[in-house]
Write an enzyme that holds these catalytic residues in place. Sequence first.
Site, PDB file in Angstrom:
ATOM      1  CE  LYS A 194      -3.960   1.937   2.567  1.00 13.40           C
ATOM      2  NZ  LYS A 194      -4.868   1.733   3.724  1.00 13.40           N
TER       3      LYS A 194
ATOM      4  CB  SER B 150      -8.203   3.446   2.899  1.00 10.99           C
ATOM      5  OG  SER B 150      -7.330   2.867   3.860  1.00 10.99           O
TER       6      SER B 150
ATOM      7  CB  SER C  46      -8.455   0.755   5.910  1.00  5.17           C
ATOM      8  OG  SER C  46      -9.175   1.957   6.016  1.00  5.17           O
TER       9      SER C  46
END
Length: 477
Positions: free
Chosen positions: A76, A151, A175
Site C-alpha cells: 500500500k 482504504s 481499511s
Amino acid sequence: MQFSSYRDLREKLLAREMSCEAVVTAYLQRIEATRDRNIYISVFYDEALRQARSLDRKLDAGETPGKLFGMPMAIKDNISIEGTGLTCASKILSNYTAVYDATVIRRLKEEDAVFLGKVNMDEFAMGSSNENSSFGPVPNPYDSTKVPGGSSGGSAAAVAGDLALVALGSDTGGSVRQPAGFCNVVGLKPTYGRISRYGVVAFGSSFDQIGILSKNADDAAAVLGVIAGNDGSDATSSHNQVPDYAAEMEGVSLRGLKIGIPKEYFPESLNSDVASVIQERLDLLRSLGAEMIPITLPESDYAIAAYYILTTAEASSNLARFDGARYGYRSEKSSDLTDMYVNSRTEGFGEEVKRRIMLGTYVLSAGYYDTYYKKAQQVRRVFLNRYREALANVDVIAGPTSPFPPFGIGDKMDDPLEMYLADVFTVPASIAGIPALSVPVGFDSSGLPVGMQLIGNFFEEGKLLGTARAVQNAGKV
C-alpha cells in the site's frame, strides 16, 4: 502461472520447478496487461526482477532461503520503501520519494520477499471505497462497476486479481477488513502494537495498524510471523513475544469452539443477502461442532461517532506537517508565506481529507474538547471493557464484515455519512485495539463477495487465523 497459496509457490521454487525470475515476470506481465484497472500506482519492473534474480543466485549457491523466499507482494502506498514514491494517493505527496524503509519492509526484505510495486488507496487512508484517490478509483475484480472497498482497495484488488500473492495494507477502522470482504480475500488487522508502525504515514496514530491481505489464513500467518514484534523505532509496538502462528493455528478445532454472536451485528437494516450468506455459514459451523453463544455489545451504535471524533482529531494533528514548505506539493499561486500554506493544502488535499481535518480541528478546539474528544475517549474505554467481558466467555466473535455488498462506483460519494456506515461493524474492534479479520464465506445473489468478520482477544492472532482457516475450509466440504 497462478498459485493458491504461498506453500504451493515455495515448494515449486525450492524444488527448482520454476525460478523466482519466471514467477516475478509472470506477475509483472499480468500487472502490465491490467494497468487500466488502476490498481498499481507504481510498478517496480527493474527492481523486482533484480530481486528475483538475486534470489535465484542465492538458491544456486546453496544458501538458506528466507521464510518468505520469492513471495510476490504488493505494498500500500502509505508504507515507506527507500528510493520509491510515497504518495498516499494524494496530490500533496505527488513528488515525494521515501528516504528510508519502514520496519515491515526491512523485515520482509530480510526474509526474501519480492516487492512488485505500490498499490492504490484512499487518500491518506481516509475512505471506504478507494474513490478518494488522486489517481482515480479502482474497480472491484468481481464487477468493474463496483468499488473494491477501502482504504486498502488496491491491496485487496491486487490479491483477488492475481496481481500479487500477498499485499500489505493499513487498517485504522476497517481499511483492511472491509476491502477484503468486498474482494473475496482474507484481511487481517492484528492487535494494536503487534506490528511496528515505523515508516507508515500516520492517519490516526492510536488506531493505525499494518494489516495483511492474502488468499488464505496460512499466508497471512506466514507474513505476520515475519513482520510482527517489538521495534525500538516505534514506542507503541508491543514487547509481547511473537509466537509460532502456524502451531497455534493447528491447535484450533471447530468442535467445541465458542463463537459469540452479537445481536447488534444483525440489525433489521442488514442487507438480506449478506444476512443469508453469514447465517448459512454459521449454521454450517454449528453442524461441524462449533457452539454459537448469543452476546450483546450494546454500545455498538456509538462506534461510528466515537471513531470519527477520535481519528479526525489525530489526523488534524498528523497532517499538519504537509504544508508545502518542507516536501511535497507546493502551490505556485502564492504571494506570501501564509498564502503558500493555505493554497498548498487547499490544492494538495482532496475533499474527504479536508473534511476530516476540519472536523478534527473542531473537536479539539477549546470550547468543544470536553464535549466531543474527551467524551469519545470515555466511550472508547467502555468498548474496551465490553469486549474484554465478551471475549472472556467465547473464543471469537463473528458477524458480517460489512452491512451491505460492494456498492457502485460513485453511489455514495455525495453522502459521507452513508459511506462511513460501510465500516459500522469493523470500527468497534479498532476502537478497542483487538485483532480482527475478514474471511470469505460466499456470494450474494448478484455474485458479489460476502465476508465474515472474526474478532479475537488481545494477541490471539493465532487462534483467530486458525478459526479463519476452519471457516474458509468448511465451505469447501
